[in-house]
Scaffold this motif. Structure first.
Motif, short mmCIF file in Angstrom:
data_model
loop_
_atom_site.label_atom_id
_atom_site.label_comp_id
_atom_site.label_asym_id
_atom_site.label_seq_id
_atom_site.Cartn_x
_atom_site.Cartn_y
_atom_site.Cartn_z
N TYR A 52 0.84 -1.19 0.00
CA TYR A 52 0.00 0.00 0.00
C TYR A 52 0.88 1.25 0.00
O TYR A 52 1.99 1.24 0.53
N GLY A 53 0.35 2.31 -0.57
CA GLY A 53 1.01 3.61 -0.50
C GLY A 53 0.00 4.71 -0.78
O GLY A 53 -1.06 4.46 -1.37
N LYS A 54 0.33 5.93 -0.37
CA LYS A 54 -0.59 7.06 -0.58
C LYS A 54 0.22 8.32 -0.87
O LYS A 54 1.28 8.54 -0.29
N ILE A 55 -0.29 9.12 -1.78
CA ILE A 55 0.25 10.46 -2.03
C ILE A 55 -0.82 11.45 -1.59
O ILE A 55 -1.92 11.47 -2.16
N ILE B 245 1.70 2.40 -13.24
CA ILE B 245 1.35 3.08 -11.99
C ILE B 245 2.59 3.71 -11.35
O ILE B 245 2.57 4.87 -10.91
N MET B 246 3.68 2.97 -11.31
CA MET B 246 4.89 3.51 -10.67
C MET B 246 5.48 4.68 -11.46
O MET B 246 6.04 5.61 -10.87
N SER B 247 5.34 4.65 -12.77
CA SER B 247 5.82 5.80 -13.57
C SER B 247 4.93 7.01 -13.32
O SER B 247 5.42 8.15 -13.30
N ILE C 2 4.26 12.34 -10.38
CA ILE C 2 3.58 13.14 -9.36
C ILE C 2 4.57 13.61 -8.30
O ILE C 2 4.57 14.78 -7.89
N CYS C 3 5.44 12.69 -7.87
CA CYS C 3 6.38 13.02 -6.81
C CYS C 3 7.44 14.02 -7.26
O CYS C 3 8.00 14.76 -6.43
N GLN C 4 7.73 14.04 -8.55
CA GLN C 4 8.76 14.95 -9.07
C GLN C 4 8.18 16.25 -9.62
O GLN C 4 8.94 17.14 -9.99
N ASN C 5 6.87 16.35 -9.69
CA ASN C 5 6.21 17.56 -10.21
C ASN C 5 5.17 18.02 -9.19
O ASN C 5 3.97 17.79 -9.35
#
Length: 404
Positions: free
Chosen positions: A58-61, A148-150, A155-158
């Motif tokens: 599991y993970g969340k942003i 999904i990971m891409s 998202i994490c880099q922008n």
């Protein structure tokens, strides 16, 4: 990281699941990819990353939007099918596919061409990844994992990309029908989600087969074949007769679209005891009940004409048609259509001749249609995928996030 590099890394993990296992996950080796993905998400900066004891990641942003937005989820499975080896995969890349025949394995005379794989006609110019003809590829569903990971990496880099809560999950054992048995919908936290586990990138699905498994046990009577007249009841013969009574027009190789089937998936035994495993599939539950009744009638008839009780059948519901749930939330289907149009795709709604984790999740309270990955010919050595389609898959997820 380039999506092709990410995909090639994921398929290097042997994550084949085991339908005979009772552990969760069904194979220890699935933990290897689960741990890798957990670490990768933590490095990228994903919140609440967890790998459970059952192998779910599991993970969340967290949302960075000033406006209220629904929490959207994306799910893919890590395991590969037991139907073909997933060990020591040797992927091959065809750059700018020019059309025509693709040789997979010259020694085995294995190849892909547009006659047996007409979808290749629409992939001319794409970069393709194939097998070497000795294993499956693992695009089902590591192409979905890579998409999904891409998306997560983007998202994490922008950080200026506005979004609501984005919920991520990777499941084990989808290929053996157990992908959601330990899934915690509340922990996942999404209002709705999409499995990324289909074929063509311009196709999406919100209906699937209803699915049952039928375990047939036949107990015969064994005698010396030289002195068996009127005594022997050959369990193997009864199994052959039973299968014949189901008909040839209701098998996978004779059906398409929404037509259901009986699939004899496994058979083993001897004169004394024979076991047969079927999977039953149909989009209409009334038809499914008729299929179950037909199997029961066949068993009853063979028991009767052989003057005894030799055949027992145990039916297990595996999953149901998600359309029953999705029809109550039509907006999440509309969002897919609009997102595809926005990135230049012509959306095609296609019923799944199979199932996904999303079928069970929908009935667990998480409406969950299915999206394509750009993979084809799953579960065998003819499997291949399009890198270009995977890239479009990333754009599609980002567009869906905007629509949340």
């Amino acid at each position: 990281m380039l999506i092709e590099k990410r995909f090639l890394k994921y398929v290097s993990f042997d994550t084949q699941s085991d339908e005979s296992s009772t552990t969760s996950p069904s194979t220890e080796k699935q933990f290897d990819l689960a741990d890798f993905l957990s670490e990768e998400m933590q490095i990228l900066g994903v919140d609440e990353v967890e790998r459970t004891d059952q192998g779910i990641v599991y993970g969340k942003i967290y949302s960075n939007s000033d406006e209220p937005m629904k929490a959207i989820g994306f799910i893919a499975h890590m395991d590969t099918s037991p139907d073909a080896s997933g060990h020591d995969i040797h992927p091959r890349i065809i750059r700018s596919y020019p059309g025509g025949r693709i040789i997979l394995n010259e020694e085995k005379k294995m190849y892909l061409d547009s006659e047996t794989n007409p979808e290749l006609k629409g992939l001319v110019g794409d970069d393709l990844i194939t097998t070497d003809g000795t294993t499956l590829l693992g695009a089902d569903d590591k192409a979905g994992v890579a998409i999904i990971m891409s998306m997560v990496e983007y998202i994490c880099q922008n950080r200026d990309f506005k979004h609501g809560d984005i919920c991520i999950a990777f499941t084990p054992d989808e290929e053996v029908g157990r992908g959601t048995e330990n899934f915690d919908v509340k922990k996942f936290g999404a209002d709705y989600a999409y499995t990324v586990d289909g074929g063509r990138i311009d196709e999406f699905s919100f209906e699937n087969f209803n699915a049952y498994k039928a375990d047939v046990t036949i107990t015969g009577k064994s005698y010396h074949p030289g002195d068996s007249k009127g005594k022997m009841v050959n369990a193997l013969t009864l199994g052959r007769q039973f299968d014949t009574m189901l008909g040839d027009n209701k098998r996978p190789e004779a059906t398409e679209h929404k037509e259901g089937f009986y699939h004899l998936h496994h058979m083993e035994g001897d004169v004394s005891t024979t076991k047969m495993t079927y999977i039953l599939r149909d989009h209409d539950m009334d038809n499914m009940h008729d299929m179950i009744h037909t199997m029961q009638l066949a068993a009853s008839y063979l028991n009767q004409v052989n003057h005894g009780h030799y055949i027992d059948i145990d039916f297990t519901l595996q999953y149901k048609n998600m359309i029953e749930v999705i029809n109550k939330t039509p907006d999440i289907v509309y969002k897919v259509k609009q997102a595809m149009i926005n990135i230049g795709l012509e959306p095609i709604a296609s019923p799944i001749r199979g199932g996904t984790d999303g079928a069970n999740l929908s009935f667990m309270g998480l409406p969950c249609p299915n999206l394509g990955t750009g993979g084809y010919n799953y579960h065998g050595p003819y499997e291949f995928c399009s890198i270009n389609s995977m890239k479009k898959g990333v754009k599609l997820l980002l567009e869906l996030i905007k629509e949340a």
